[in-house]
Design a protein around this motif. Sequence first.
Motif: not given
Length: 344
Positions: A238-250, A259-268
């Motif tokens: 099982p992969f650690r990061y998938t499209n559905a759960d990468f961000r962690g905010d739903g 992707w830029l917004d997704g990266w920022r949402a994750k705090g990376w």
Amino acid sequence: MRGALYAGAGVLMVPLMLVGSVVLLGGTDAQARTCAAPAVTVEAKSAPIAGLDGVQLQNAAVLMDQAMRMGLPVAAQILVVQAAIGESSLRSIGYTDAAGTVGGVAVTVGILQQDPSYGPVADRMDVAKAGAGFLSRLKDVPGWESLEPTIAIHRVQRNADPQHYAKYRDQAVQLVQALAGSTATPGTCGQSAAGAGDDLPWGHGPIDASDALGMYTRECVDFALWRVNQESGTASAPFRYTNADFRGDGAVLGNAVTWLDGWRAKGWPVGTAPQPGAVVYYAPGTGGAGSLGHVAVVKAVDPDGSFLEEGYNGNPPPNDHSYYTRTVQDSTPTAFLYVPQTKG
């Protein structure tokens, strides 16, 4: 190509291919890279591999190194070794057969039996330079990655018999696989620890099918998220990061444009300097990207600030939805998305 992003937690994203070459450098420029690539080393008294030993193994290692320095995948390493076995049994020879002789003088010489169009005799007798010459021309063969290996080689070598190289395929594959186990650490330019060229598990399967990452297969975001997982230590399900759960905010990670917004949402972290393993983010309209943007991965960084980019679906048809590499100036992309050393 699909043009819609469907809503829902199980969303699959659809990136738009990078079709322009406004600022991306193609052609043979990667050959001029000045930093050191990972080296394949072979002891002079190494045990035979695939029926070859001594100078033959050393020459094969040099050819493999040259392919890596040029940012080409393992498939190219195998092809150049296969060609050299078929031309000279992996020896840099100053003679040829009757077909390469004019007036009793050998016209085609060296490990790849190259003619004067490749440069002076000294260059053609130099294994690294001969390999670079072959690989530069291979890169210019449209769709070389999908051609039958002997045909791909023939498009460069122009042998009288296009099938001449077929019988050396198994030996070349065995040799490259064996020597790859002695790959040394990266040199001065730095190279991503993840991946080995075109290693996307489903990279030669169907296009735009659903994959284990929740992406459409063989798209730019598919490959980039595969690399993120590799950098994070998960190269299989099982992969650690998938499209559905990468961000962690739903919300899903989505198309390249998000992707830029997704990266920022994750705090990376996000920045403007290329680093090996970083995701290269192109906003819509940047570097030839279309309305959905484009993402790729930094494979290696050069001292002059340019970097070697690898990715999927970055070329126009018929070479879309496949692996590519190219050298890019660091001022071109919109941003670089960094995978933290401490993953979370």
